[in-house]
Write a protein that holds these residues in place. Structure first.
Motif, mmCIF file in Angstrom:
data_model
loop_
_atom_site.group_PDB
_atom_site.id
_atom_site.type_symbol
_atom_site.label_atom_id
_atom_site.label_comp_id
_atom_site.label_asym_id
_atom_site.label_seq_id
_atom_site.Cartn_x
_atom_site.Cartn_y
_atom_site.Cartn_z
ATOM 1 N N TRP A 1 8.542 9.691 1.919
ATOM 2 C CA TRP A 1 7.386 9.085 2.597
ATOM 3 C C TRP A 1 7.205 9.721 3.966
ATOM 4 N N ASP A 2 5.959 9.804 4.415
ATOM 5 C CA ASP A 2 5.687 10.228 5.788
ATOM 6 C C ASP A 2 6.321 9.213 6.736
ATOM 7 N N ASP A 3 6.845 9.690 7.841
ATOM 8 C CA ASP A 3 7.556 8.821 8.789
ATOM 9 C C ASP A 3 6.716 7.653 9.300
ATOM 10 N N ALA A 4 5.416 7.821 9.391
ATOM 11 C CA ALA A 4 4.550 6.755 9.920
ATOM 12 C C ALA A 4 4.192 5.712 8.861
ATOM 13 N N GLU A 5 4.676 5.879 7.639
ATOM 14 C CA GLU A 5 4.265 5.010 6.532
ATOM 15 C C GLU A 5 5.367 4.054 6.076
ATOM 16 N N TYR A 6 6.033 3.451 7.054
ATOM 17 C CA TYR A 6 7.091 2.477 6.791
ATOM 18 C C TYR A 6 6.710 1.128 7.380
ATOM 19 N N TYR A 7 7.029 0.056 6.649
ATOM 20 C CA TYR A 7 6.940 -1.280 7.238
ATOM 21 C C TYR A 7 8.144 -1.516 8.134
ATOM 22 N N ILE A 8 9.311 -1.095 7.673
ATOM 23 C CA ILE A 8 10.545 -1.175 8.461
ATOM 24 C C ILE A 8 11.081 0.248 8.540
ATOM 25 N N PRO A 9 11.059 0.860 9.723
ATOM 26 C CA PRO A 9 11.452 2.268 9.843
ATOM 27 C C PRO A 9 12.777 2.570 9.139
ATOM 28 N N LEU A 10 12.735 3.635 8.334
ATOM 29 C CA LEU A 10 13.866 4.170 7.580
ATOM 30 C C LEU A 10 14.370 3.264 6.458
ATOM 31 N N LEU A 11 13.841 2.043 6.312
ATOM 32 C CA LEU A 11 14.364 1.104 5.322
ATOM 33 C C LEU A 11 13.376 0.680 4.250
ATOM 34 N N HIS A 12 12.094 0.531 4.591
ATOM 35 C CA HIS A 12 11.143 -0.052 3.648
ATOM 36 C C HIS A 12 9.748 0.531 3.875
ATOM 37 N N THR A 13 9.232 1.232 2.847
ATOM 38 C CA THR A 13 7.969 1.947 2.989
ATOM 39 C C THR A 13 6.766 1.085 2.621
ATOM 40 N N LYS A 14 5.623 1.597 2.962
ATOM 41 C CA LYS A 14 4.361 1.039 2.490
ATOM 42 C C LYS A 14 4.169 1.496 1.042
ATOM 43 N N PRO A 15 3.363 0.776 0.253
ATOM 44 C CA PRO A 15 3.168 1.157 -1.145
ATOM 45 C C PRO A 15 2.337 2.429 -1.313
ATOM 46 N N LEU A 16 2.753 3.243 -2.262
ATOM 47 C CA LEU A 16 2.019 4.437 -2.664
ATOM 48 C C LEU A 16 1.148 4.074 -3.858
ATOM 49 N N GLY A 17 -0.159 4.264 -3.717
ATOM 50 C CA GLY A 17 -1.094 3.951 -4.792
ATOM 51 C C GLY A 17 -2.301 4.861 -4.710
ATOM 52 N N THR B 1 12.692 1.608 -0.836
ATOM 53 C CA THR B 1 13.361 0.611 -0.017
ATOM 54 C C THR B 1 14.874 0.779 -0.076
ATOM 55 N N ALA B 2 15.536 0.095 0.807
ATOM 56 C CA ALA B 2 17.002 0.057 0.804
ATOM 57 C C ALA B 2 17.460 -1.106 -0.075
ATOM 58 N N ASP B 3 18.625 -0.961 -0.662
ATOM 59 C CA ASP B 3 19.199 -1.995 -1.515
ATOM 60 C C ASP B 3 19.260 -3.338 -0.778
ATOM 61 N N PHE B 4 19.603 -3.299 0.487
ATOM 62 C CA PHE B 4 19.692 -4.512 1.303
ATOM 63 C C PHE B 4 18.342 -5.240 1.360
ATOM 64 N N ILE B 5 17.258 -4.489 1.479
ATOM 65 C CA ILE B 5 15.924 -5.091 1.547
ATOM 66 C C ILE B 5 15.586 -5.760 0.210
#
Length: 172
Positions: free
Chosen positions: A100-116, A146-150
């Motif tokens: 994912w592009d770095d600016a496309e995270y809800y939680i930096p490095l852990l959880h991305t925005k959806p790709l659609g 996402t990360a397993d923790f999320i």
């Protein structure tokens, strides 16, 4: 027992809550709802994911294909018509999140925005795979990394269950 016209599952099965179901029952629901009861199509979907994702990536399905209840309104899967509900595919692992592009995270490095379809630019390397899967199943497919923790937090604390279809592997 009454049958659900859309899936062929009996009404009791479609209305059952995920926490009352066995893994086999959840998988049956997923295949019935998301893959029109076609086990071969489900297996092809999983194989395409395995071959198209970075090694070690885990994959889970989330949302109404698991719960048979849409998050936004509580209606059943495909309530707005045949093949209108999407498959929410969660990619679990560091390598997937790096796509994912770095600016496309809800939680930096852990959880991305959806790709659609509307956001194809946020993880361009994954877009061809997502589109191929979408064409294969004949319904919208969205990816989110996402990360397993999320995943754990969303399941346990936010009551957003998921079902692992490909277990994450340790990479060396």
């Amino acid at each position: 027992m009454a049958e659900n016209i859309v899936t062929g599952m009996n009404i009791a099965e479609t209305e059952k809550k995920v926490d009352e179901m066995s893994e086999a029952e959840i998988l049956r629901r997923i295949v019935e709802l998301g893959f029109d009861g076609d086990w071969q199509l489900y297996q092809q979907f999983c194989e395409k994911l395995r071959s198209g994702l970075p090694e070690g990536t885990g994959v889970a399905l989330r949302g109404s294909v698991v719960t048979n209840e849409r998050y936004e309104d509580g209606e059943p899967f495909d309530a707005k018509g045949d093949r209108t509900s999407d498959l929410d595919v969660a990619l679990i692992g560091d390598e997937a999140r790096k796509m994912w592009d770095d600016a496309e995270y809800y939680i930096p490095l852990l959880h991305t925005k959806p790709l659609g379809d509307e956001t194809a630019h946020i993880a361009p390397a994954l877009e061809p795979l997502r589109r191929e899967l979408q064409e294969m199943v004949g319904r919208p497919v969205h990816f989110q990394a996402t990360a397993d923790f999320i995943m754990f937090v969303r399941d346990v604390l936010m009551s957003q269950p998921y079902f692992m279809i490909i277990e994450p592997e340790e990479t060396v």
